[in-house]
Motif scaffolding. Sequence first.
Motif, PDB file in Angstrom:
ATOM      1  N   GLY A   1      60.000  15.926  32.232  1.00  0.00           N
ATOM      2  CA  GLY A   1      59.628  14.761  31.426  1.00  0.00           C
ATOM      3  C   GLY A   1      58.158  14.417  31.554  1.00  0.00           C
ATOM      4  N   VAL A   2      57.648  14.422  32.792  1.00  0.00           N
ATOM      5  CA  VAL A   2      56.241  14.078  33.027  1.00  0.00           C
ATOM      6  C   VAL A   2      55.316  15.142  32.448  1.00  0.00           C
ATOM      7  N   VAL A   3      55.643  16.412  32.675  1.00  0.00           N
ATOM      8  CA  VAL A   3      54.787  17.506  32.187  1.00  0.00           C
ATOM      9  C   VAL A   3      54.719  17.511  30.658  1.00  0.00           C
ATOM     10  N   LEU A   4      55.867  17.351  29.996  1.00  0.00           N
ATOM     11  CA  LEU A   4      55.869  17.328  28.531  1.00  0.00           C
ATOM     12  C   LEU A   4      55.081  16.136  27.996  1.00  0.00           C
ATOM     13  N   ASP A   5      55.204  14.998  28.664  1.00  0.00           N
ATOM     14  CA  ASP A   5      54.434  13.815  28.253  1.00  0.00           C
ATOM     15  C   ASP A   5      52.937  14.060  28.424  1.00  0.00           C
ATOM     16  N   LEU A   6      52.555  14.698  29.540  1.00  0.00           N
ATOM     17  CA  LEU A   6      51.135  15.015  29.771  1.00  0.00           C
ATOM     18  C   LEU A   6      50.607  15.984  28.721  1.00  0.00           C
ATOM     19  N   ILE A   7      51.413  16.986  28.379  1.00  0.00           N
ATOM     20  CA  ILE A   7      50.992  17.965  27.362  1.00  0.00           C
ATOM     21  C   ILE A   7      50.745  17.267  26.025  1.00  0.00           C
ATOM     22  N   ARG A   8      51.659  16.369  25.649  1.00  0.00           N
ATOM     23  CA  ARG A   8      51.483  15.649  24.374  1.00  0.00           C
ATOM     24  C   ARG A   8      50.222  14.795  24.396  1.00  0.00           C
ATOM     25  N   ARG A   9      49.986  14.110  25.504  1.00  0.00           N
ATOM     26  CA  ARG A   9      48.800  13.255  25.602  1.00  0.00           C
ATOM     27  C   ARG A   9      47.508  14.070  25.577  1.00  0.00           C
ATOM     28  N   VAL A  10      47.506  15.188  26.302  1.00  0.00           N
ATOM     29  CA  VAL A  10      46.317  16.048  26.324  1.00  0.00           C
ATOM     30  C   VAL A  10      46.047  16.608  24.930  1.00  0.00           C
ATOM     31  N   ASN A  11      47.083  17.061  24.256  1.00  0.00           N
ATOM     32  CA  ASN A  11      46.917  17.604  22.898  1.00  0.00           C
ATOM     33  C   ASN A  11      46.372  16.562  21.927  1.00  0.00           C
ATOM     34  N   SER A  12      46.861  15.323  22.038  1.00  0.00           N
ATOM     35  CA  SER A  12      46.363  14.264  21.156  1.00  0.00           C
ATOM     36  C   SER A  12      44.898  13.955  21.444  1.00  0.00           C
ATOM     37  N   HIS A  13      44.498  13.991  22.728  1.00  0.00           N
ATOM     38  CA  HIS A  13      43.090  13.768  23.081  1.00  0.00           C
ATOM     39  C   HIS A  13      42.213  14.906  22.558  1.00  0.00           C
ATOM     40  N   LEU A  14      42.713  16.144  22.697  1.00  0.00           N
ATOM     41  CA  LEU A  14      41.945  17.298  22.201  1.00  0.00           C
ATOM     42  C   LEU A  14      41.796  17.248  20.692  1.00  0.00           C
ATOM     43  N   LEU A  15      42.847  16.820  20.000  1.00  0.00           N
ATOM     44  CA  LEU A  15      42.781  16.708  18.547  1.00  0.00           C
ATOM     45  C   LEU A  15      41.768  15.643  18.125  1.00  0.00           C
ATOM     46  N   ALA A  16      41.793  14.501  18.842  1.00  0.00           N
ATOM     47  CA  ALA A  16      40.825  13.435  18.550  1.00  0.00           C
ATOM     48  C   ALA A  16      39.404  13.914  18.826  1.00  0.00           C
ATOM     49  N   HIS A  17      39.218  14.673  19.904  1.00  0.00           N
ATOM     50  CA  HIS A  17      37.896  15.214  20.241  1.00  0.00           C
ATOM     51  C   HIS A  17      37.422  16.185  19.174  1.00  0.00           C
ATOM     52  N   HIS A  18      38.374  16.999  18.649  1.00  0.00           N
ATOM     53  CA  HIS A  18      38.030  17.959  17.603  1.00  0.00           C
ATOM     54  C   HIS A  18      37.559  17.238  16.336  1.00  0.00           C
ATOM     55  N   TYR A  19      38.243  16.161  15.954  1.00  0.00           N
ATOM     56  CA  TYR A  19      37.864  15.392  14.770  1.00  0.00           C
ATOM     57  C   TYR A  19      36.513  14.719  14.962  1.00  0.00           C
ATOM     58  N   GLU A  20      36.265  14.226  16.172  1.00  0.00           N
ATOM     59  CA  GLU A  20      34.981  13.577  16.455  1.00  0.00           C
ATOM     60  C   GLU A  20      33.832  14.581  16.277  1.00  0.00           C
ATOM     61  N   ARG A  21      34.003  15.779  16.803  1.00  0.00           N
ATOM     62  CA  ARG A  21      32.974  16.805  16.664  1.00  0.00           C
ATOM     63  C   ARG A  21      32.792  17.195  15.201  1.00  0.00           C
ATOM     64  N   PHE A  22      33.921  17.245  14.466  1.00  0.00           N
ATOM     65  CA  PHE A  22      33.865  17.638  13.063  1.00  0.00           C
ATOM     66  C   PHE A  22      33.058  16.621  12.250  1.00  0.00           C
ATOM     67  N   TYR A  23      33.341  15.323  12.475  1.00  0.00           N
ATOM     68  CA  TYR A  23      32.640  14.291  11.713  1.00  0.00           C
ATOM     69  C   TYR A  23      31.185  14.161  12.126  1.00  0.00           C
ATOM     70  N   LYS A  24      30.922  14.397  13.438  1.00  0.00           N
ATOM     71  CA  LYS A  24      29.513  14.327  13.890  1.00  0.00           C
ATOM     72  C   LYS A  24      28.716  15.495  13.329  1.00  0.00           C
ATOM     73  N   GLY A  25      29.409  16.634  13.219  1.00  0.00           N
ATOM     74  CA  GLY A  25      28.726  17.813  12.681  1.00  0.00           C
ATOM     75  C   GLY A  25      28.439  17.665  11.210  1.00  0.00           C
TER      76      GLY A  25
END
Length: 433
Positions: A409-433
């Motif tokens: 349960g904890v590992v799957l929750d961490l994976i989801r949170r990390v993926n959402s942060h990475l996706l947000a980071h990807h969008y931030e880089r895309f818009y800044k670029g």
Amino acid sequence: MLKTLQQLWHSKDLRKKILFTLFIVVVYRFMTHITIPGVDTEALAFVFEQNQLLGAFSLLTGGSAENFSIVLMGLSPYINASIIFQLLTVIIPRLEEVSKEGQEGRRKINRWTRWLTLPLAFLQSYGMIALINSQAQVPIISDIGDPMIMLPIMLTVSAGTVVLMWLGELITERGIGNGISILIFASILAAVPPIVGPSLALTQTEPTRIYGMVAIALVTLILTLIVVLFTEGQRRIPVTYGGRSKAKMEQSFLPIRVNQAGMIPIIFAVSLVTFPSIAGQFLAYADSPWVKNLGEWLTTALAPNSWLYILIYFFLVIGFTFFYVSITFNTDEVADNIQKRGGFVPGIRPGAETAEYLRTVSNRMNLFGGTMIAGIAIFPIILQNLFSGSGAGSTTMMVSGAGIIIIVGVVLDLIRRVNSHLLAHHYERFYKG
């Protein structure tokens, strides 16, 4: 894998959250090894070797009980306070109203839970110290009846629980994941090396034990795979949102997970199922014959490997699954929200009929999900009981069934949170670029 690690490192915000979480976990593990002064550690080690109940309790303390550390009680007082407030929310209408006030209501209940944790920790600290001391052939604490000795220890242990609760909240606010779950997760993983190490050492003198270890490792892996598939499973309820014409109707779905309650029922059940045995060990030292007999019966009948213990544990998990989901998943509210947005479940009338349909589906999923969780939780105990006479059975499970469910349960929750942060980071880089 390497690319993912690079992405984690380049995301400054996520990197800080992960490093902060790891730092808090290290602090927590350090605290579990700070033994309270004046404790006979040799007598303490003997107690935990002989008493299976205290070993089961250590699931939530991560070794702090075995070390008689400043965080002796772990997070169990906080868990008990949470259980009390969950029950009171159903019984007391005022608390039920507060729980429905959204984020602000949850904040209030969390604040009251924290306040209740302190007196509970203080009371439980005396009970736990007295219990451990009573099981030792040589007193672990020299004079348990002296308030000048006991009071500082009880205050220290209670403060340790409050500090752990604060560390968990720091992880939730500034780290990644649910702080309390992360600390319990760290506790379970920390218990694995002390189990595997001695078992590997015994294989040098008794080579046949290696077969038991391999079998248990395979069982653990299979159970982990089952829990992952089961946790990710869901039933999708189709929902249609109407437009001005049939062509513009939008098709969507409402996901209802098989395991809606996650690991909460396991944590609650483990905390409660050990209570009668702990009470029994106190009663066994009473002067009254019938009280003493009751205490001895509770201690024997509800030992962690007894069939009565397994049965109670099984039904507690199922009961808490229904109870927790009934609080967190309000079918009337969900049906009302669907209707307000112009949606409907095909073949079901909006409003009350939709709510009843969702309630029926949810209850069926709870029955299946709760039974699966309970079955996985008790399976390793049953396995060890069935093969207790063989060399394979004498090998302890690396992780209990409850531990596997919590870890997944904890590992799957961490994976989801990390993926959402990475996706947000990807969008931030895309818009800044």
